[in-house]
Write a protein that holds these residues in place. Structure first.
Motif: not given
Length: 312
Positions: A218-229
């Motif tokens: 979940a943390q990895k997915e959050t960071k990935i989405r933040e980086a993508q944003g």
């Protein structure tokens, strides 16, 4: 009045003959056989159906059942290889296959089978230890049946099955066996309890592991989405900046417009948290440029010639 003695005699004789004939007519039922003797010697074996024997000559020696029979012998004392005396009783299932041999082969067939089974059982148990005896019922049954079947063939008997009904060790041996069984059950209970605790801990650890993995995912997915944003935002900003530069280039702005834009950028930099600002040499005269830009915007066309004359 004269009594007809002769007639009475003839009537009685006729009745006697009829009774003799009827008594010598035999009907053999299903599942039975009759052994017939003539003048004291074996003559024939009657099977099911209607038969007639000669009066005063033939005699039915024995009525034999051909059905399977069961005999339960009383317990017999036997001694094992490790010198333990126990009581064992046997149940024998047998069937008569030859009525003639059964009738003339042995005087008392059941007693003969009982004594033979007792001696055979003693011989077999004498080669086994106590523990092996208690766990080898099928082996003992098979050995006894084989020996009895071979021995009773001469008696017209077929031994179909032998079963050990009860095996009774001495009282002290039974007490020891009960204690051993109780200890074994307690050991198995402790093993099962330990295995249950082990399984429980494994399941808890696996649950915690899966929970940690899910949290990390979940943390990895959050960071990935933040980086993508952030990447998309930077891309949009750069796209907008490039578009603005493209439009400025297409509009061919003057130096005054470029100077004003530089001042706006410098103002934004000055509004930040930096305590020191280095002013480039190219914008040292920005104030003059700003003033010039203001004159270009605010002065009317009529005022421009007059001001130029005054300055002269």
């Amino acid at each position: 009045m004269r009594i007809p003695v002769l007639e009475i005699f003839l009537v009685l004789l006729l009745i006697f003959l009829i009774a003799i004939v009827i008594s010598n007519i035999k009907v053999v039922s299903q599942g039975y056989a009759y052994v017939l003797e003539r003048l004291g010697a074996y003559h024939n074996t009657w099977e099911k159906g209607l038969h007639f024997k000669i009066p005063f000559v033939d005699k039915v020696r024995k009525r034999i059942s051909l059905k399977e029979q069961v005999v339960d012998f009383p317990p017999q004392p036997v001694i094992t290889k490790d010198n333990v005396t126990m009581q064992i009783d046997t149940v024998i299932y047998f069937q008569i296959t030859d009525p003639k041999l059964y009738c003339y082969g042995v005087e008392n067939p059941i007693s003969a089978i009982e004594n033979l089974s007792a001696t055979t059982l003693r011989n077999i148990i004498g080669d086994l230890e106590l523990d092996h005896t208690l766990t080898s019922r099928d082996v003992i049954n098979t050995k006894i049946r084989t020996i009895l079947d071979e021995a009773t063939d001469a008696w017209g008997i077929k031994v179909n099955r032998v079963e050990l009904k009860n095996i009774l060790p001495p009282k002290e041996i039974q007490d020891s066996m009960e204690k051993q069984m109780k200890a074994e059950r307690e050991r198995r209970a402790r093993i099962l309890e330990a295995e249950g605790q082990k399984t429980s801990k494994i399941l808890i650890a696996e649950g915690e592991k899966e929970s940690a993995i899910l949290q990390a995912d979940a943390q990895k997915e959050t960071k990935i989405r933040e980086a993508q944003g952030e990447a998309e935002a930077i891309t949009l900003v750069q796209t907008a900046l490039a578009e603005s530069i493209k439009r400025l280039n297409e509009a061919n702005p003057s130096k005054s417009v470029i100077a004003v834009k530089s001042l706006e950028a410098f103002q934004k930099a000055a509004d930040g948290k930096a305590t020191k600002i280095i002013i480039p040499s190219e914008i040292q005269s920005l104030a003059g440029l700003a003033a010039s830009f203001k004159e270009l915007v605010t002065d009317s066309p009529e005022e421009k010639p007059q001001r130029s004359k005054t300055e002269k």
